[in-house]
Design a protein around this motif. Structure first.
Motif, short mmCIF file in Angstrom:
data_model
loop_
_atom_site.label_atom_id
_atom_site.label_comp_id
_atom_site.label_asym_id
_atom_site.label_seq_id
_atom_site.Cartn_x
_atom_site.Cartn_y
_atom_site.Cartn_z
N VAL A 106 -8.47 12.45 2.34
CA VAL A 106 -9.95 12.61 3.00
C VAL A 106 -10.19 13.22 4.02
O VAL A 106 -11.33 13.98 3.66
CB VAL A 106 -9.85 11.44 4.05
CG1 VAL A 106 -10.97 11.22 4.88
CG2 VAL A 106 -9.11 10.06 3.89
N SER A 107 -9.89 14.12 4.18
CA SER A 107 -10.30 15.12 5.29
C SER A 107 -11.28 16.82 4.24
O SER A 107 -11.55 17.75 4.64
CB SER A 107 -9.40 16.03 6.27
OG SER A 107 -8.15 16.14 5.34
N SER A 108 -10.04 16.55 3.28
CA SER A 108 -10.39 17.53 2.09
C SER A 108 -11.29 16.64 1.09
O SER A 108 -11.87 17.61 0.11
CB SER A 108 -9.30 17.89 0.98
OG SER A 108 -8.42 16.90 1.43
N GLY A 109 -11.31 15.74 0.85
CA GLY A 109 -12.46 14.70 0.28
C GLY A 109 -11.53 15.35 -1.44
O GLY A 109 -11.93 13.95 -2.30
N LYS A 110 -11.12 16.15 -2.04
CA LYS A 110 -11.00 16.18 -2.96
C LYS A 110 -9.56 17.62 -2.79
O LYS A 110 -9.82 18.66 -2.81
CB LYS A 110 -12.13 17.15 -4.48
CG LYS A 110 -11.31 16.85 -5.45
CD LYS A 110 -13.21 17.35 -6.57
CE LYS A 110 -12.44 16.87 -7.95
NZ LYS A 110 -13.42 17.38 -8.73
N LEU A 111 -8.88 16.66 -3.57
CA LEU A 111 -7.53 17.59 -3.62
C LEU A 111 -6.48 17.99 -5.07
O LEU A 111 -6.70 16.77 -5.49
CB LEU A 111 -6.05 16.76 -2.44
CG LEU A 111 -5.05 17.73 -2.18
CD1 LEU A 111 -5.17 18.35 -0.94
CD2 LEU A 111 -4.16 15.78 -1.23
N THR A 112 -6.58 18.90 -4.99
CA THR A 112 -5.42 19.60 -6.85
C THR A 112 -4.00 19.57 -6.38
O THR A 112 -4.20 21.25 -5.34
CB THR A 112 -6.25 19.50 -6.81
OG1 THR A 112 -7.65 19.19 -7.44
CG2 THR A 112 -5.81 20.34 -8.63
N ARG A 113 -2.98 19.26 -6.60
CA ARG A 113 -1.93 19.87 -5.99
C ARG A 113 -1.12 19.86 -7.32
O ARG A 113 -0.88 19.00 -8.53
CB ARG A 113 -1.01 19.14 -5.57
CG ARG A 113 -1.78 19.02 -3.70
CD ARG A 113 -1.47 20.55 -2.83
NE ARG A 113 -1.90 20.34 -1.85
CZ ARG A 113 -2.58 20.76 -1.43
NH1 ARG A 113 -4.22 21.10 -1.69
NH2 ARG A 113 -3.93 20.70 0.58
N PRO A 114 0.12 20.77 -7.36
CA PRO A 114 1.25 20.82 -8.46
C PRO A 114 2.25 18.86 -8.13
O PRO A 114 2.21 18.97 -7.53
CB PRO A 114 1.89 21.74 -7.85
CG PRO A 114 1.92 22.42 -7.23
CD PRO A 114 0.36 22.28 -6.16
N LEU A 115 2.29 18.54 -9.97
CA LEU A 115 3.18 17.83 -9.22
C LEU A 115 4.65 18.44 -9.17
O LEU A 115 4.87 19.35 -9.96
CB LEU A 115 3.09 16.96 -11.10
CG LEU A 115 1.85 15.73 -10.82
CD1 LEU A 115 0.96 15.42 -12.32
CD2 LEU A 115 1.84 14.89 -9.98
N MET A 116 5.67 17.59 -8.69
CA MET A 116 6.98 18.17 -7.96
C MET A 116 7.54 16.89 -8.93
O MET A 116 7.45 16.12 -9.31
CB MET A 116 6.92 18.04 -7.22
CG MET A 116 5.68 18.94 -5.69
SD MET A 116 5.61 20.00 -6.18
CE MET A 116 7.32 21.20 -5.77
N LYS A 117 8.86 17.66 -9.58
CA LYS A 117 9.91 16.32 -10.37
C LYS A 117 10.95 17.44 -9.56
O LYS A 117 11.72 18.42 -9.64
CB LYS A 117 9.69 16.61 -11.46
CG LYS A 117 10.71 15.92 -12.28
CD LYS A 117 10.44 16.11 -14.13
CE LYS A 117 11.82 14.87 -14.84
NZ LYS A 117 11.48 15.43 -15.81
N ASN A 118 12.42 16.55 -8.84
CA ASN A 118 12.97 16.81 -8.12
C ASN A 118 12.85 18.43 -7.02
O ASN A 118 13.47 19.30 -7.73
CB ASN A 118 14.51 17.36 -9.22
CG ASN A 118 14.83 16.86 -9.84
OD1 ASN A 118 14.66 14.65 -9.34
ND2 ASN A 118 15.30 16.94 -11.22
#
Length: 531
Positions: A106-118
């Protein structure tokens, strides 16, 4: 009354560069959203549609969540490659996840992050989540068809679908994707609805882009054509004089001298209506009526034995009591008289020791009501030593009992009463066919059924009744008109907080209430702010 009015937030999800785990084709991803409750439990809130053959999916289905400023709301977005028809995601390939809080989004409006696996990055995969507060509860009902679309298929005809985009500061955002109409250059799509806010942010002049594609199984959908318009123009549509738009394919237009269009999209209906929320109905005078059904069959074990599910421990609890407390405490806030009818089933009851499948816990058929959750608990404790646990496990009688009241409420033709039946049981249903028929009949009524499974039995049958993986059908083949059963195995919550069980048990109820009244086109009895 509802404790406080919370902000509703809509989350839009897209991914890029997903891992490709399918041999010979691309992954078929969907996104599941989980929320962390106050215990250590995650529960699934919802999931998007599955997108075939795509490593860069834009999901059309959005997640609606309530934003509580005062609570840290942990979310987990999990991406799976779906290769089978089961509802269970554990047998699908896991492509990665993101854990974050709703506050961060909500605070960034739009969030892009790497997907994590293990705990490691899942290849180069990223996830983008946009959040928007929903201030506008109007929706737009559409009826759309097209004619003379370009044929993009070598064999057969195009398989067209439409995508509606809204203009934002950061570009065009997908608002809706229609279904695909197979092999048809003059398609008529099923009526659909798009929230006004998702489509144009409530601004009737804001540009809306509509793209028409030919669907291909391998994910390489061909563009047929595009046009831009706005709500002011769309609302001029009427069945007698549709709003018509040329579908333009720029590449084709540049090549062909006398290019006119790649087909015409015809909007026959574009109608803005007010959409009521659960809180609108509750605050507008709708009462939730809560009834409890308790399983007193022999498979629970002798209540005097510590192994029995009905054994009340020295500190005064068992799984039946915990389920009654957890759910009752939440529901009683929405019931003005706080009088709950409570019934038992599957026991031999005094004085003549006949088996009964709907006996009042207080043994008073003319007044089976208990005062509040405390009254329910007291009635259960008083009843337990007076009955003989027996069998079989029949659900249909108590479902039909509550259905009779819901049927009477239906005749008022007002959104003033909704019935919730909580059944607490240790397992296997004996009258499965009768139960399925009773549930399908009840799906037409203002009622929902919550089943809490206690003990360690095999609850496969219960999962069938909870129609999440497709519509439940009666033995005669009639489908339920909506999903009204929510099943929760108590063992999942044994070590969690009371709030966690209630949250999971009641997760689907607001949507079930709203979808029923919407389906019947009923407004709240006293609309707090009519449009």
């Amino acid at each position: 009354m509802a404790k406080q009015c919370v902000t509703k937030v809509e989350l839009t999800v897209s991914c890029e560069n997903l891992l490709d785990l399918d041999f010979g084709s691309k992954s078929d991803p969907l996104c599941a959203l989980y929320m962390h409750t106050s215990g250590s439990q995650w529960f699934e809130v919802d999931r998007t549609e599955r997108i075939m053959n795509s490593l860069n999916p834009k999901f059309a289905k959005k997640f609606g969540v309530d934003y509580h400023f005062e609570v840290v709301q942990k979310l987990r977005f999990s991406i799976y490659d779906i290769d089978n028809k089961t509802i269970d995601l554990t047998d699908d390939d896991f492509l990665g996840e993101l854990e974050c809080t709703l506050g961060q989004i909500v605070s960034s409006g739009k969030l892009t992050r790497p997907l994590m696996k293990n705990k490691k990055p899942a290849g180069k995969g990223t996830i983008t989540i946009s959040a928007e507060e929903i201030k506008d509860n109007r929706v737009v009902n559409f009826e759309v068809e097209a004619r003379k679309l370009d044929n993009k298929d070598f064999f057969g005809k195009s398989d067209p679908y439409l995508e509606f985009y809204r203009q934002t500061e950061t570009g065009w955002q997908l608002a809706h994707r229609t279904e695909v109409v197979k092999n048809n250059l003059n398609p008529s799509w099923r009526p659909f609805r798009i929230p006004l806010q998702s489509l144009c942010g409530g601004d009737m002049e804001k540009p809306i882009k509509i793209e028409c594609y030919d669907y291909d199984n391998d994910g390489s959908h061909d563009l047929i054509g595009i046009f831009e318009t706005n709500m002011t123009r769309l609302q001029q549509a009427a069945r007698a004089s549709p709003a018509e738009f040329d579908c333009i394919n720029v590449k084709k237009k540049q090549k062909k001298k006398n290019y006119k269009n790649s087909g015409v999209v015809s909007v026959k209906l574009c109608q803005v209506v007010k959409e009521y929320t659960f809180l609108d109905y509750i605050m507008g005078g709708c009462q939730l009526n809560f009834t409890v059904g308790v399983d007193f069959t022999g498979s629970n074990g002798d209540p005097k034995s510590p192994e029995s599910l009905h054994f009340i421990s020295p500190n005064g609890v068992n799984e039946y009591l915990s389920a009654i407390w957890s759910v009752g405490l939440v529901v009683q806030d929405y019931d003005s008289d706080k009088l709950f009818p409570a019934f038992g089933f599957g026991a031999q009851i005094p004085p003549n020791w006949q088996v009964s499948h709907e006996f009042p816990l207080n043994f008073n058929p003319s007044n089976p009501f208990c005062a509040g959750v405390e009254g329910l608990v007291q009635a259960y404790r008083m009843c337990l030593p007076q009955v003989k646990l027996y069998g079989p496990t029949n659900f249909a009688p108590i479902i039909r009992h509550v259905s009779q009241f819901a049927q009477q409420a239906l005749q008022q033709n007002k959104a003033s009463q909704y019935y919730v039946l909580l059944i607490i049981t240790d397992g296997v249903i004996t009258d499965m066919d009768h139960t399925r028929a009773a549930i399908v009949a009840a799906s037409h009524l203002p009622m929902s059924i919550i089943i809490v499974g206690v003990g360690m039995a095999d609850f496969t049958d219960m999962e069938i009744l909870d129609g999440d993986d497709g519509r439940l059908k009666s033995p005669s083949g009639e489908p339920a008109v909506r999903d009204i059963v929510q099943f929760v195995p108590y063992r999942k919550f044994q070590n969690a907080s009371r709030e966690a069980l209630a949250q999971c048990v009641l997760a689907e109820l607001p949507e079930q209430v709203v979808s029923y009244f919407r389906f019947k086109k009923l407004q709240p009895p006293n609309d707090p702010n009519p449009s």
